[in-house]
Design a protein around this motif. Sequence first.
Motif, mmCIF file in Angstrom:
data_model
loop_
_atom_site.group_PDB
_atom_site.id
_atom_site.type_symbol
_atom_site.label_atom_id
_atom_site.label_comp_id
_atom_site.label_asym_id
_atom_site.label_seq_id
_atom_site.Cartn_x
_atom_site.Cartn_y
_atom_site.Cartn_z
ATOM 1 N N LEU A 7 42.089 41.619 34.344
ATOM 2 C CA LEU A 7 41.287 42.422 34.095
ATOM 3 C C LEU A 7 41.064 42.001 32.401
ATOM 4 C CD1 LEU A 7 42.517 45.918 35.067
ATOM 5 C CD2 LEU A 7 41.171 44.633 36.303
ATOM 6 N N ARG A 8 39.480 42.145 31.986
ATOM 7 C CA ARG A 8 39.121 41.794 30.721
ATOM 8 C C ARG A 8 38.281 42.747 30.181
ATOM 9 N NH1 ARG A 8 40.001 36.807 33.084
ATOM 10 N NH2 ARG A 8 38.126 36.874 34.049
ATOM 11 N N HIS A 9 38.791 43.633 29.224
ATOM 12 C CA HIS A 9 37.868 44.494 28.557
ATOM 13 C C HIS A 9 37.211 45.320 29.568
ATOM 14 C CE1 HIS A 9 38.611 42.175 25.230
ATOM 15 N NE2 HIS A 9 38.008 41.178 25.581
ATOM 16 N N LEU A 10 37.776 46.359 30.294
ATOM 17 C CA LEU A 10 37.605 47.006 31.751
ATOM 18 C C LEU A 10 37.315 48.336 30.828
ATOM 19 C CD1 LEU A 10 36.860 46.887 34.685
ATOM 20 C CD2 LEU A 10 39.062 47.982 34.856
ATOM 21 N N THR A 11 36.028 48.852 31.237
ATOM 22 C CA THR A 11 35.676 50.335 30.822
ATOM 23 C C THR A 11 35.146 50.872 31.961
ATOM 24 O OG1 THR A 11 35.508 49.881 28.697
ATOM 25 C CG2 THR A 11 34.404 51.622 29.166
ATOM 26 N N LYS A 12 35.437 52.284 32.254
ATOM 27 C CA LYS A 12 34.725 53.155 33.027
ATOM 28 C C LYS A 12 34.657 54.355 32.594
ATOM 29 C CE LYS A 12 33.315 54.733 37.098
ATOM 30 N NZ LYS A 12 32.366 54.352 37.678
ATOM 31 N N THR A 13 33.409 54.867 32.517
ATOM 32 C CA THR A 13 32.883 56.268 31.914
ATOM 33 C C THR A 13 32.297 56.916 33.138
ATOM 34 O OG1 THR A 13 30.885 55.198 31.270
ATOM 35 C CG2 THR A 13 32.521 55.342 29.922
ATOM 36 N N TYR A 14 32.436 58.096 32.997
ATOM 37 C CA TYR A 14 31.985 59.154 33.679
ATOM 38 C C TYR A 14 30.989 60.142 32.834
ATOM 39 C CZ TYR A 14 35.133 57.806 37.241
ATOM 40 O OH TYR A 14 35.871 57.045 38.413
ATOM 41 N N LYS A 15 29.818 59.989 32.672
ATOM 42 C CA LYS A 15 29.124 60.820 31.828
ATOM 43 C C LYS A 15 29.498 61.098 30.375
ATOM 44 C CE LYS A 15 26.862 63.689 35.308
ATOM 45 N NZ LYS A 15 26.669 65.144 36.025
ATOM 46 N N THR A 16 30.308 61.837 30.162
ATOM 47 C CA THR A 16 30.872 62.098 28.699
ATOM 48 C C THR A 16 32.431 61.818 28.890
ATOM 49 O OG1 THR A 16 31.401 64.591 29.016
ATOM 50 C CG2 THR A 16 29.241 63.805 27.953
ATOM 51 N N SER A 24 42.808 45.276 29.133
ATOM 52 C CA SER A 24 42.871 44.362 29.485
ATOM 53 C C SER A 24 44.119 43.764 29.948
ATOM 54 C CB SER A 24 42.482 43.330 28.459
ATOM 55 O OG SER A 24 41.346 43.070 27.802
ATOM 56 N N LEU A 25 44.189 43.196 31.128
ATOM 57 C CA LEU A 25 45.653 43.411 32.036
ATOM 58 C C LEU A 25 45.856 42.066 32.959
ATOM 59 C CD1 LEU A 25 47.978 45.078 32.617
ATOM 60 C CD2 LEU A 25 46.790 46.154 34.420
ATOM 61 N N SER A 26 46.961 41.833 33.037
ATOM 62 C CA SER A 26 47.312 40.574 33.949
ATOM 63 C C SER A 26 48.560 41.098 34.880
ATOM 64 C CB SER A 26 47.833 39.310 33.161
ATOM 65 O OG SER A 26 46.588 38.704 32.688
ATOM 66 N N SER A 48 41.380 52.051 42.120
ATOM 67 C CA SER A 48 39.947 51.987 42.983
ATOM 68 C C SER A 48 39.233 50.882 42.431
ATOM 69 C CB SER A 48 39.669 53.476 42.712
ATOM 70 O OG SER A 48 40.332 54.321 43.235
ATOM 71 N N ILE A 49 39.328 50.613 41.206
ATOM 72 C CA ILE A 49 38.189 49.625 40.874
ATOM 73 C C ILE A 49 38.862 48.003 41.246
ATOM 74 C CG2 ILE A 49 37.557 48.246 38.779
ATOM 75 C CD1 ILE A 49 37.204 50.984 37.366
ATOM 76 N N LEU A 50 40.291 47.945 41.280
ATOM 77 C CA LEU A 50 40.753 46.668 41.761
ATOM 78 C C LEU A 50 40.529 46.669 43.390
ATOM 79 C CD1 LEU A 50 44.084 46.736 39.846
ATOM 80 C CD2 LEU A 50 42.205 45.282 39.561
ATOM 81 N N THR A 51 40.477 47.626 44.074
ATOM 82 C CA THR A 51 40.313 47.491 45.424
ATOM 83 C C THR A 51 38.790 47.831 45.841
ATOM 84 O OG1 THR A 51 40.978 49.799 45.705
ATOM 85 C CG2 THR A 51 42.861 48.209 46.036
ATOM 86 N N ALA A 52 37.912 47.562 44.880
ATOM 87 C CA ALA A 52 36.417 47.927 45.159
ATOM 88 C C ALA A 52 35.980 49.191 45.930
ATOM 89 C CB ALA A 52 35.950 46.662 45.997
ATOM 90 N N GLU A 60 35.380 42.565 33.266
ATOM 91 C CA GLU A 60 35.491 41.848 34.151
ATOM 92 C C GLU A 60 36.736 42.096 35.097
ATOM 93 O OE1 GLU A 60 35.086 37.474 33.006
ATOM 94 O OE2 GLU A 60 34.065 38.077 31.478
ATOM 95 N N VAL A 61 36.503 41.802 36.213
ATOM 96 C CA VAL A 61 37.637 42.276 37.325
ATOM 97 C C VAL A 61 37.871 40.951 38.182
ATOM 98 C CG1 VAL A 61 38.463 43.607 39.193
ATOM 99 C CG2 VAL A 61 37.323 44.667 37.331
ATOM 100 N N GLU A 62 38.998 40.430 38.178
ATOM 101 C CA GLU A 62 39.318 39.179 39.090
ATOM 102 C C GLU A 62 40.623 39.630 40.117
ATOM 103 O OE1 GLU A 62 39.341 35.486 37.260
ATOM 104 O OE2 GLU A 62 37.299 35.613 36.709
ATOM 105 N N VAL A 63 40.374 39.358 41.241
ATOM 106 C CA VAL A 63 41.463 39.600 42.259
ATOM 107 C C VAL A 63 41.914 38.269 42.864
ATOM 108 C CG1 VAL A 63 42.816 40.985 43.690
ATOM 109 C CG2 VAL A 63 41.511 41.974 42.290
ATOM 110 N N PHE A 64 42.617 37.474 42.833
ATOM 111 C CA PHE A 64 42.877 36.155 43.312
ATOM 112 C C PHE A 64 41.759 35.261 42.941
ATOM 113 C CE2 PHE A 64 44.675 38.872 47.008
ATOM 114 C CZ PHE A 64 45.931 38.620 46.604
#
Length: 305
Positions: A7-16, A24-26, A48-52, A60-64
Amino acid sequence: MNSVVELRHLTKTYKTTTALNDVSLSIEQDSIYGLLGRNGAGKTTLMSILTAQNFATSGEVEVFGENPYENARVLSRMCFVRESQKYPEDSNAKHALANARLFFPHWDQALAEELIDEFRLPLKTTIKKLSRGQQSAVGVIIGLASRAEITFFDEPYLGFDAVARQTFYDRLIADYADHPRTVVLSSHLIDEVADLIENVIVIDRGKIIIDESAEEVRNRAVNIVGDADAIARLVAGREVIHRQSLGRVASVTVLGRLSAVDYELIAEADLDLTPVSLQQLIVRSTQEGLNDRSAADTESRSVQS
C-alpha cells in the motif's frame, strides 16, 4: 521474505470522515499479522479495499503485484472472512461451504468436514436462523479450509464461547504450520491472540501507528512504579504513553529500552518494573491522544474558572 501486499499513500474518505489517512504498508508472505485498533480505527475498511470490496479515494494498492479490483487472478488467491458476512436469504451452511469449495482452488474438504464436527455446525438450517456463534463458525470454516494464500479474518469469533475460540486458535496455528500462508487477523481480544501473531499492525484514527514484529513490540515499553520524584528523573526526555499518580507514588508506561544507568537508578530508588502486555501497550498507545485532549480540556476549564 517476499511482499504480497503493498500500500502506498492509501486514503479513504467518506464525505467528512477520513477512514484511512495516507497509509503505506507492506505485508509479507507466509506470516500471521495482527491488525489491531479501536472500533472505527479503519481496520475493516483496509481489508475491504485489499479484497476489492471497497475502493480507495487515493493511493495505490497492489496484491501479488497487481491491482485487485475486478482481477480474478488475485481475488481467487484471497479469502476475506467478514464480521457480518451476508448470504442469500434461503442459504444454509451446506450451500455456503459448497460455493466456497468451487471458488477456492486450494480448498480442503477433509479439513472442512473436521471443522464442521468440531464446531457442531448444523448444515441444513438456514444461516439466518443460526446462532451468532454458528454463523461465525461458517466463516471460520471457510477461512481455514480455503487455504487461500492470503486470508483476512475480521473479528471471526463473534458469538463463540471460550472453547470454540480456542478451537479456532489451535486449528489456525496447526494448519498454518503445515500449510504456510499469509493470515491477517483483526481482533479485539488482543491478549488471546498475542501468542499467535508474528507481526503487529496498529491503526488509530486511520493512521498506522505501529508496524513491527511482535517481538519488537513486546520489547518497546515497560511500566515503572514507585517514588514519583525518582520516576520523574528516570523518564525525563522519554516518551511516556501513560501516567498515573497517587500521592508520592507514580506509575508510568514508557517507550524505549532502559540503559545500565537507568537500571542503577531503578535499584537505588527501589522502583518496580513490570512488563507491558501487547494489549496494555496498544490500549495505552491509542489512548494517548484522548489523554492529551482530556488534559487540555482540564487546563482550559481551570483557566476559565
